[in-house]
Design a protein around this motif. Sequence first.
Motif, PDB file in Angstrom:
ATOM      1  N   VAL A   9       0.860  -1.175   0.000  1.00 34.07           N
ATOM      2  CA  VAL A   9       0.000   0.000   0.000  1.00 34.07           C
ATOM      3  C   VAL A   9       0.902   1.232   0.000  1.00 34.07           C
ATOM      4  O   VAL A   9       1.846   1.316   0.793  1.00 34.07           O
ATOM      5  N   PRO A  33      -4.946   5.124   3.150  1.00 34.23           N
ATOM      6  CA  PRO A  33      -4.059   4.008   2.777  1.00 34.23           C
ATOM      7  C   PRO A  33      -3.546   3.240   3.995  1.00 34.23           C
ATOM      8  O   PRO A  33      -3.470   2.001   3.964  1.00 34.23           O
ATOM      9  N   HIS A 116       0.735  -7.225  -5.402  1.00 37.47           N
ATOM     10  CA  HIS A 116      -0.387  -6.304  -5.597  1.00 37.47           C
ATOM     11  C   HIS A 116      -0.036  -4.958  -4.971  1.00 37.47           C
ATOM     12  O   HIS A 116       0.611  -4.902  -3.922  1.00 37.47           O
ATOM     13  N   HIS A 118      -1.792  -1.199  -3.819  1.00 34.19           N
ATOM     14  CA  HIS A 118      -2.985  -0.385  -3.605  1.00 34.19           C
ATOM     15  C   HIS A 118      -2.569   1.059  -3.380  1.00 34.19           C
ATOM     16  O   HIS A 118      -1.646   1.345  -2.601  1.00 34.19           O
ATOM     17  N   SER A 147      -4.889  -1.689  -7.315  1.00 33.79           N
ATOM     18  CA  SER A 147      -6.216  -1.200  -6.911  1.00 33.79           C
ATOM     19  C   SER A 147      -6.111   0.261  -6.505  1.00 33.79           C
ATOM     20  O   SER A 147      -5.045   0.741  -6.118  1.00 33.79           O
ATOM     21  N   TYR A 148      -7.252   0.939  -6.575  1.00 33.65           N
ATOM     22  CA  TYR A 148      -7.267   2.387  -6.332  1.00 33.65           C
ATOM     23  C   TYR A 148      -8.590   2.805  -5.716  1.00 33.65           C
ATOM     24  O   TYR A 148      -9.658   2.334  -6.120  1.00 33.65           O
ATOM     25  N   ASP A 149      -8.502   3.694  -4.735  1.00 31.42           N
ATOM     26  CA  ASP A 149      -9.674   4.307  -4.099  1.00 31.42           C
ATOM     27  C   ASP A 149      -9.435   5.807  -4.030  1.00 31.42           C
ATOM     28  O   ASP A 149      -8.578   6.265  -3.278  1.00 31.42           O
ATOM     29  N   SER A 174      -5.326   1.029 -13.029  1.00 37.49           N
ATOM     30  CA  SER A 174      -5.777   0.074 -12.016  1.00 37.49           C
ATOM     31  C   SER A 174      -6.568  -1.085 -12.606  1.00 37.49           C
ATOM     32  O   SER A 174      -7.221  -0.955 -13.646  1.00 37.49           O
ATOM     33  N   MET A 246     -12.553  -1.616   1.521  1.00 38.60           N
ATOM     34  CA  MET A 246     -11.469  -1.875   0.569  1.00 38.60           C
ATOM     35  C   MET A 246     -10.613  -3.054   1.004  1.00 38.60           C
ATOM     36  O   MET A 246     -10.305  -3.941   0.203  1.00 38.60           O
ATOM     37  N   SER A 247     -10.218  -3.094   2.268  1.00 38.11           N
ATOM     38  CA  SER A 247      -9.382  -4.201   2.729  1.00 38.11           C
ATOM     39  C   SER A 247     -10.151  -5.516   2.683  1.00 38.11           C
ATOM     40  O   SER A 247      -9.597  -6.569   2.340  1.00 38.11           O
ATOM     41  N   LEU A 250     -10.170  -6.599  -1.025  1.00 39.76           N
ATOM     42  CA  LEU A 250      -8.873  -7.127  -1.451  1.00 39.76           C
ATOM     43  C   LEU A 250      -8.614  -8.502  -0.841  1.00 39.76           C
ATOM     44  O   LEU A 250      -8.068  -9.397  -1.497  1.00 39.76           O
TER      45      LEU A 250
END
Length: 310
Positions: A9, A33, A116, A118, A147-149, A174, A246-247, A250
């Motif tokens: 992350v 994050p 991965h 994020h 991944s992206y937020d 992403s 999000m977590s 994932l």
Amino acid sequence: MLDTLDLLVIGECVADIVRLPGAADQVHPGGSPANVAYGLARLGRRATLLTQLGPDDNGRLIRDHLAAAGVEVRTDGANAPTPLAAVTLDDAGQAAYTFEITWTLAPGTLERQPHHVHIGSVAAVMEPGAASVLAGVEALRASATVSYDPNVRPALMGDHAEAVRRVERCVALSDVVKASDEDLAWLCPGEAAEQVAERWLATGPAVVLLTRGGDGALAVLPGGQVTVDALRTEVVDTVGAGDAFMSGALHALALHGLLGPDGRQRLRALDRGTVTDVLRHAVASAAVTVARAGANPPDGTELEAALARS
């Protein structure tokens, strides 16, 4: 530890100063994050956070908090003060924020290649550090899923048009994108959230996940849309809910073998049953978090218990 999947992350840590009427300020470790990394570690995932932390009490508090869950913290050695966010909660537990944040992440090297990556929030749009975040993603995505937020914070986004450009650049890099209906209302006012998600999907991601608070969550993928209801729970506050979502997502994607260089092609062939399971994990993770104070995501046992009643 569930497996040896390396999850990286990249993003900010923030000391959340929670202010309640008639009570003394409370300082909690935060930052979107950092919360995602913490949530992944709580679920037994091997999580590394690349961030900045000041040599101050708040920085030490956050570092100890992350380490206690098993997060491996890496910094660029900068000595800037640890970012602050004042969090004010209304009678319904909804959070409003004011910030004191700088983000100057310098380019760096990693001891091992992640499977991965994020990214999200302030770190992906605030310069000069955002340039290092994007450069890192571009260098790593050949061998890692991404991944992206956006986790939009309007007070920190700067010029709207430029913010949208930066967000959509991250989206295009992403494989998995998560956004809230509030994020999309600010980024694309007047456009339906589902339409934004479909437009984003055409630029690169395999799936776009939309959170809708008490109305549950929605996944948009090339084969259509999948929805799940919110898990009924008594809300204490909403701090960290999106990060727990999000977590949880994932974690579920990893359970299905959909993260890492070998997962990218499988992500492109997601079936509705798998997406539903990912959303169930994500919604359950968020439900545990909103039922208690602060950004306090579930561990594996708590998540399984929440799933059992979903």
